[in-house]
Design an enzyme around this catalytic site. Sequence first.
Site, mmCIF file in Angstrom:
data_model
loop_
_atom_site.group_PDB
_atom_site.id
_atom_site.type_symbol
_atom_site.label_atom_id
_atom_site.label_comp_id
_atom_site.label_asym_id
_atom_site.label_seq_id
_atom_site.Cartn_x
_atom_site.Cartn_y
_atom_site.Cartn_z
ATOM 1 N N GLY A 1 9.590 -4.271 11.298
ATOM 2 C CA GLY A 1 8.652 -4.631 10.245
ATOM 3 C C GLY A 1 8.835 -3.724 9.050
ATOM 4 O O GLY A 1 9.517 -2.692 9.131
ATOM 5 N N PRO A 2 8.241 -4.056 7.921
ATOM 6 C CA PRO A 2 8.371 -3.219 6.726
ATOM 7 C C PRO A 2 7.762 -1.839 6.939
ATOM 8 O O PRO A 2 6.971 -1.617 7.858
ATOM 9 C CB PRO A 2 7.609 -4.010 5.651
ATOM 10 C CG PRO A 2 7.488 -5.395 6.190
ATOM 11 C CD PRO A 2 7.449 -5.267 7.671
ATOM 12 N N ARG B 1 10.355 15.377 9.833
ATOM 13 C CA ARG B 1 9.100 15.420 9.092
ATOM 14 C C ARG B 1 8.122 16.323 9.843
ATOM 15 O O ARG B 1 8.308 16.581 11.032
ATOM 16 C CB ARG B 1 8.519 14.008 8.942
ATOM 17 C CG ARG B 1 9.330 13.091 8.041
ATOM 18 C CD ARG B 1 8.792 11.678 8.076
ATOM 19 N NE ARG B 1 9.582 10.766 7.248
ATOM 20 C CZ ARG B 1 9.490 9.440 7.300
ATOM 21 N NH1 ARG B 1 8.646 8.866 8.152
ATOM 22 N NH2 ARG B 1 10.236 8.700 6.505
ATOM 23 N N ARG C 1 0.187 7.299 2.877
ATOM 24 C CA ARG C 1 1.065 8.162 3.674
ATOM 25 C C ARG C 1 1.436 9.449 2.945
ATOM 26 O O ARG C 1 1.634 10.487 3.574
ATOM 27 C CB ARG C 1 2.354 7.408 4.048
ATOM 28 C CG ARG C 1 2.131 6.285 5.017
ATOM 29 C CD ARG C 1 3.374 5.889 5.774
ATOM 30 N NE ARG C 1 4.583 5.780 4.974
ATOM 31 C CZ ARG C 1 5.759 5.387 5.472
ATOM 32 N NH1 ARG C 1 5.853 5.059 6.751
ATOM 33 N NH2 ARG C 1 6.821 5.311 4.710
ATOM 34 N N ARG D 1 10.151 1.691 -1.887
ATOM 35 C CA ARG D 1 9.572 1.246 -0.613
ATOM 36 C C ARG D 1 8.801 -0.062 -0.788
ATOM 37 O O ARG D 1 8.926 -0.990 0.013
ATOM 38 C CB ARG D 1 8.634 2.319 -0.061
ATOM 39 C CG ARG D 1 9.292 3.602 0.359
ATOM 40 C CD ARG D 1 9.769 3.540 1.790
ATOM 41 N NE ARG D 1 10.225 4.843 2.247
ATOM 42 C CZ ARG D 1 10.744 5.063 3.445
ATOM 43 N NH1 ARG D 1 10.860 4.060 4.296
ATOM 44 N NH2 ARG D 1 11.147 6.271 3.788
ATOM 45 N N ASN E 1 -0.855 -6.386 12.366
ATOM 46 C CA ASN E 1 -1.504 -5.106 12.659
ATOM 47 C C ASN E 1 -2.447 -4.796 11.497
ATOM 48 O O ASN E 1 -2.101 -4.061 10.566
ATOM 49 C CB ASN E 1 -0.456 -4.005 12.829
ATOM 50 C CG ASN E 1 -1.080 -2.681 13.226
ATOM 51 O OD1 ASN E 1 -2.192 -2.637 13.763
ATOM 52 N ND2 ASN E 1 -0.368 -1.593 12.958
#
Length: 285
Positions: A98-99, A130, A224, A235, A255
């Site tokens: 998914g993206p 990260r 984020r 993005r 979702n």
Amino acid sequence: MLLTRRFSSALARSPLLPRSLPPPRAVPATPPAPRPPPRRLMSSSSSGWHHSSRPPPPPPSGADKDQLFRGLEAALGTTFSSEPLAPPPQPMILVISGPSGVGKDAVIQRLQEEREGMHFVVTATSRAKRPGEVDGKDYYFVTKEEFLTMIERKELLEYALVYGEYKGIPKQQIRDYMAKGYDIVLRVDIQGAATLREILGESAIFIFLVAESEEALVKRLIHRKTETSDMLLVRVATAREEVKRMNNFDYVVVNSEGNLEGAVKQVESIIDAEKAKVHKRTVNI
């Protein structure tokens, strides 16, 4: 009298009549038709459906359960097997994609907590860790030189260059866990899913995770706080294009914000439905 004799002599010398007639041809007599055999009434013992000797009748209904069970075996001339009637489930590969920003990691983490018998493949990547990520759990973090060596040795099922960094799936990890009977879960981006579809075809299950709306997706990416403004623009633009690839997947799961459990349950329902299929997917790695 004399006239009669002369007429007979002249008639006998006439060329219009043959001197003698051939004897009549014998016509063969038609043989009598065979008489059909007498009809017999077929009984259950002579119809071929049963043995020559009638099996013993089952015990009366008043018998206990064990006697009734054994009596049915005796009546049928067999023993009832305790082996499962349904074929055993086969290990399968689940591809979740998914993206960016749709919550792939959150869904997979809940699946890890909820289901047993599943192996979540750890992807190798050349990007830096990260904050909070663990080597060997979230990713196998390697250098670009190490990743290129893995490519040369054909150790990867799939790999791609994403945002300037390499990501790939080690083959041996999948083989080892499928041999133990584990289902395999692959978390990949859209580009990786397209490559896996070419490699695996219909042998794997492809699930597309998506947010409830484009607005919600952009807000998640902003929240984020992991990219610069320029990278965030890339993005968002990429995500808008990736949503158009939805039709290349087998299932779509939304979702939505605050409903992670609902998305996880839907993914589990997909897994259960695939397990219950009569014709299973066959996987060769």
